[in-house]
Write an enzyme that holds these catalytic residues in place. Structure first.
Site, mmCIF file in Angstrom:
data_model
loop_
_atom_site.group_PDB
_atom_site.id
_atom_site.type_symbol
_atom_site.label_atom_id
_atom_site.label_comp_id
_atom_site.label_asym_id
_atom_site.label_seq_id
_atom_site.Cartn_x
_atom_site.Cartn_y
_atom_site.Cartn_z
ATOM 1 N N CYS A 50 13.611 4.039 -14.625
ATOM 2 C CA CYS A 50 14.025 5.251 -14.097
ATOM 3 C C CYS A 50 15.212 5.929 -14.937
ATOM 4 O O CYS A 50 16.203 5.147 -15.282
ATOM 5 C CB CYS A 50 14.612 5.024 -12.585
ATOM 6 S SG CYS A 50 15.130 6.701 -11.922
ATOM 7 N N GLU A 95 17.443 -4.721 -11.086
ATOM 8 C CA GLU A 95 17.865 -3.622 -11.762
ATOM 9 C C GLU A 95 19.300 -4.028 -11.971
ATOM 10 O O GLU A 95 19.834 -3.764 -13.278
ATOM 11 C CB GLU A 95 18.170 -2.577 -10.467
ATOM 12 C CG GLU A 95 19.145 -1.244 -11.189
ATOM 13 C CD GLU A 95 19.244 -0.387 -9.941
ATOM 14 O OE1 GLU A 95 18.859 0.098 -9.017
ATOM 15 O OE2 GLU A 95 20.690 0.050 -9.984
ATOM 16 N N SER A 126 14.878 -2.945 -2.180
ATOM 17 C CA SER A 126 16.441 -3.022 -1.525
ATOM 18 C C SER A 126 16.531 -1.576 -0.973
ATOM 19 O O SER A 126 17.293 -1.676 0.249
ATOM 20 C CB SER A 126 17.148 -2.535 -3.052
ATOM 21 O OG SER A 126 18.674 -2.338 -2.807
ATOM 22 N N ASN A 127 15.923 -0.615 -1.260
ATOM 23 C CA ASN A 127 16.347 0.838 -0.638
ATOM 24 C C ASN A 127 15.700 0.933 0.859
ATOM 25 O O ASN A 127 16.208 1.375 1.656
ATOM 26 C CB ASN A 127 15.870 2.133 -1.599
ATOM 27 C CG ASN A 127 14.563 2.558 -1.490
ATOM 28 O OD1 ASN A 127 14.034 3.035 -0.728
ATOM 29 N ND2 ASN A 127 13.731 1.907 -2.528
ATOM 30 N N SER A 181 9.758 3.496 -2.439
ATOM 31 C CA SER A 181 8.625 3.201 -3.368
ATOM 32 C C SER A 181 7.295 3.037 -2.336
ATOM 33 O O SER A 181 6.210 2.431 -2.610
ATOM 34 C CB SER A 181 8.768 1.558 -3.918
ATOM 35 O OG SER A 181 9.432 0.692 -2.961
HETATM 36 FE FE1 SF4 Z 1 15.439 6.062 -9.678
HETATM 37 FE FE2 SF4 Z 1 14.163 6.255 -7.448
HETATM 38 FE FE3 SF4 Z 1 15.531 3.956 -8.121
HETATM 39 FE FE4 SF4 Z 1 16.625 6.338 -7.534
HETATM 40 S S1 SF4 Z 1 15.500 4.820 -5.920
HETATM 41 S S2 SF4 Z 1 17.274 4.997 -9.029
HETATM 42 S S3 SF4 Z 1 15.297 7.968 -8.175
HETATM 43 S S4 SF4 Z 1 13.745 4.686 -9.069
#
Ligand code: SF4
Length: 317
Positions: free
Chosen positions: A108, A138, A234-235, A277
């Site tokens: 990204c 990451e 993670s998110n 994702s």
């Molecule tokens: Fe990139 Fe999406 Fe990761 Fe944010 S969540 S860094 S926009 S891939």
């Protein structure tokens, strides 16, 4: 004669959808990169690690001919290797060149910009602290952009204990998918220890921040929140934590198959969001599951409409 199936009914009367939710620009770019590469070169195309952390996305790409590998040595010489959206270390780039692989970088662009920051601090002789999770691809990729003087800080204790060469030359960045709450305790320890510490307000990306803001709003209205996303995303985990921190019961589910009717006992309003994702069709599956079991209305919260689009990576040959 077909028999009508009667599903047990639920008490839920309303579904509220978070906005934004689901795919971010970086994930769309990574998936598009794989698809275009497969279209141009035909299968197999090798991908180092999971291109994004969602098992449904992986399965779809596998069906098109993508092959996910954990080691570069699993790829035959001359094979095409795509780096995942999470980014890679310099060592991985060098090793793939040595192995004679053709590479395509689906990192990204927002992760790449954190790489550039780390490289710049390192060149200016700073120790760089990466606030993030150990063993997350990451964070490992970001740490591996420089040869030394880089430290991963996952807790306040690690912030207390880390040893740097010069207290006046310390800088930090953060993993892009953390929450502000995750980093604030660590950052205040670091600021006390290193008053001259340099760094951005955070490197949490816009997509992570927007989804977390949206889930906070959702938590004000929902009795229960469902986050659609894989367990290693993670998110998505951060979205669940944000909802729970707001005092709302929340479950992280891969798809409708994970739903348990018991969760809905006494629940009138179900909020739904999805990690960066997770494809929207999985959200649609959850909505369908709920609507098959009750007279449920659907409403979407007002929120930021993301307009950022990243062009897919393409090979030159
Ligand atoms: Fe990139 Fe999406 Fe990761 Fe944010 S969540 S860094 S926009 S891939």
């Amino acid at each position: 004669m077909t028999e009508e199936i009667h599903l047990p009914q639920i008490e839920t009367t309303e579904i509220v959808l978070a906005m934004p939710r689901g795919f971010c620009a970086g994930v769309e770019r990574a998936i598009e990169t794989v698809r275009l590469c497969l279209k141009k070169n035909g299968p197999p195309v090798y991908i180092l690690h999971e291109i994004v952390h969602n098992r449904h996305v992986l399965k779809e790409l596998e069906e098109l001919g993508a092959v996910f590998v954990e080691h570069l040595t699993d790829i035959p010489k001359g094979g095409i290797c795509i780096f995942s959206a999470h980014g890679v270390s310099r060592k991985v780039e060098q090793q793939s060149a040595l192995l004679g692989l053709k590479t395509l970088d689906a990192t990204c662009p927002l992760v790449s910009s954190v790489h550039r920051m780390v490289e710049k601090y390192h060149a200016d002789e700073y120790d760089v602290l990466i606030i993030g999770h150990h063993n997350h691809p990451e964070v490992e990729g970001t740490a591996g952009r420089v040869a030394d003087r880089v430290h991963i800080i996952a807790s306040e204790k690690e912030a207390m204990d880390c040893q740097v060469a010069d207290d006046s030359r310390v800088a930090f960045v953060t993993q892009t998918t953390l929450s502000v709450d995750d980093i604030s305790g660590i950052l205040s320890v670091l600021k006390k220890r290193f008053p001259l510490i340099k760094g951005p307000a955070s490197s949490i990306c816009f997509a992570t921040q927007n989804r977390q803001n949206a889930v906070k709003k959702l938590a004000e209205q929902a009795d229960l929140i469902l986050v659609v996303g894989s367990k290693n995303s993670s998110n998505s985990n951060r979205l669940q934590e944000v909802a729970i921190r707001q005092g709302t019961t929340c479950f992280l589910i891969d798809d409708k198959e994970d739903l348990q009717p018991l969760w809905l006992d006494g629940v009138r309003v179900v909020g739904i969001t999805a990690g960066a994702s997770a494809p929207e069709r999985l959200v649609e599956g959850v909505i369908k599951w709920l609507r098959e079991r009750g007279d449920v209305t659907l409403r979407e919260l007002a929120g930021v409409k993301e307009k950022i689009h990243f062009k897919a990576a393409e090979s030159n040959d």
